[in-house]
Design an enzyme around this catalytic site. Sequence first.
Site, short mmCIF file in Angstrom:
data_model
loop_
_atom_site.label_atom_id
_atom_site.label_comp_id
_atom_site.label_asym_id
_atom_site.label_seq_id
_atom_site.Cartn_x
_atom_site.Cartn_y
_atom_site.Cartn_z
N GLU A 40 0.83 -1.20 0.00
CA GLU A 40 0.00 0.00 0.00
C GLU A 40 0.87 1.26 0.00
OE1 GLU A 40 -4.16 -0.97 1.97
OE2 GLU A 40 -2.57 -0.96 3.46
N CYS A 64 -11.45 2.74 5.12
CA CYS A 64 -10.81 3.91 5.71
C CYS A 64 -10.99 5.15 4.85
CB CYS A 64 -9.32 3.64 5.94
SG CYS A 64 -8.46 2.98 4.50
#
Length: 648
Positions: free
Chosen positions: A328, A412
């Site tokens: 990520e 998120c």
Amino acid sequence: MSLPQNKAAEVKPRAFERFVPVDHTRVAFDGGFWQSWSETVRSVTIPTQHRRLEEEGFLEVLDFEKPPSPLVRPIQPSGLSMQHFFDSDFGKWIEAASYTLKNHPDPDIEAKIDAIVERLEHGQMPDGYLNSWFIRREPDKRWTNLRDLHEMYSMGHLIEGAVAYFEATGKRRFLDVMIRAVDHIIDTFGTEPGKLRGYDAHEEVELALVKLYRLTGDPRHLKLATYFVDERGRMPSYFDEETRRRGENPADYVYGTYAYSQAHMPVRNQTQVVGHAVRAMYLLSAMADLAYENDDPSLKHACDRLFDNLIGRQLYITGGLGPSASNEGFTREYDLPNTTAYAETCAAVALGLWSHRMAQLDLDSKFTDALETILFNGALSGISRDGEHYFYENVLESHGQHRRWKWHYCPCCPTNIARFITSLGQYFYSAKRDEIAVHLYGANTAELEIQGQFVRLRQETSYPWDKDVLLALGLVAPTRLTFRLRIPGWCRNARLWVNGEQMDLGASLEKGYAVVNREWVDGDEIRLTFEMPVERLYAHPAVGEDAQRVALKRGPVVYCVEETDIGTEPQRLRISADTNLTPRFDETLLGGAVVLEGEALEADAEDWGPTLYRNRPPSLKGRTFKAIPYHLWANRDEGAMQVWLTEK
């Protein structure tokens, strides 16, 4: 009850001063580009996100009296479940919702927040510890795995939510809950004998603690944030020590290196932005805050060095960052793939937080240029025009496999983009002493207080679609002020007038801001014109994916081509280097936007035949094409999309 404010900046000389952002509630988007986005997030996004939190079982984790239900997010091979940090998601939702409440009271939203706060307070342990996962499921394992399990990351987002809710409503309950949680962290971590010398691998609590300190004035909150940043990356690694205490081998760490969490060396020694992109941006945001609060030029220098590395070698043209799904985050410099771009919405938002903080320390347009790019492109693409569909990854090329979703396995990003947009006003203006900095442009009305003098600013503009900006001043009495007006880095031809008199921009520019100092009176006007021709942009030769390709940009807006507009995959298009591209406002496109139209060539597959390969290139046929703003893609029919177009 009001809280004491930090007055440290007034009682000691500093290595540098800081502009202070105007409170977001003092900026009203009463027309133009951001009005509709802000209203959509307030009226659609905030309510539907709470509904999703309920539907997906996020709020169920606060049923502290009940036995834990089966996991809705399973344990991964790394030992982490997304459920470990559910607290962070409703913390961000509370923060986003709170930003809307002061100017738009909503008893229903306020009641929903109060219900969450009541459950949090009820579940908080007597010593102040607060994390729903460990309290309900593994109370004996709290603070045993800071490397993987996000305990303080979640608390950080709850702290930010508590600060925002207190500032919006004056209610202390949530704030007091989180102050008790911070007291527990202070008692647990530090360099003193008997304390754990650790820090969370997923940064966030650091910048939350600075925000809390600025509200409470409690020096312990600043000291704790400073400790977490200073301790990070010291060797031997605390993560190795705690791993051995768990009976595990540090060599088995799934990510291999602590560069993943920017803990491979002390932060002041780092020269390249590495690892998980969101973590890096949160850390750097905290470093910028602490550079000011602690009067620490060494942290500022580290931030400058790392910012230049990111902007110069690792940032997508859209403001997206972090090319790899495997971590990520970052891989190597100039690695910017298009179809597999990760470019997480959260990372763009967090870069916006860092860029804005840097601009307060050093009024340089390179920081606010980055912020503007993110706002109009890499962050805004993360939310749909209807306000209830999202992207986690923000790719720059698709063959139709990327579609927006109502909620994500790891959600998120929806709450992050919501809190970004609901607090947008603070990014437009800053002030210090008798100076006002204008960072961003868009129709709004702002109210400021400069050395006891009321100043009203009204921006009239259709920016980013139109080149002209009018700033009208409202003053009670004549006042000498310095305006610092950002001249966007993308603009090759800008002009500035004060009350009809054209100013010499070349003589007034300081780090990309035009400086105008004079005595102002009520009704004075500043006019700016930013010429917006369509630009063709090319990538550094080391970005191999974009060789022989061109990207289109007008003003701050990056463009893409979607299959739904041209009837074929844009990957077949060939754009001539001398093609004339015409901007046109299309009022029918998702609320209205400027599109680009021009001529192109299309690789013809009809005459190719059944073979996969042949010894001559495809024939090309002429056609027209249309490009739309990148942030609006995937809001209509399914299909392919491309930012970097093949140039012939």
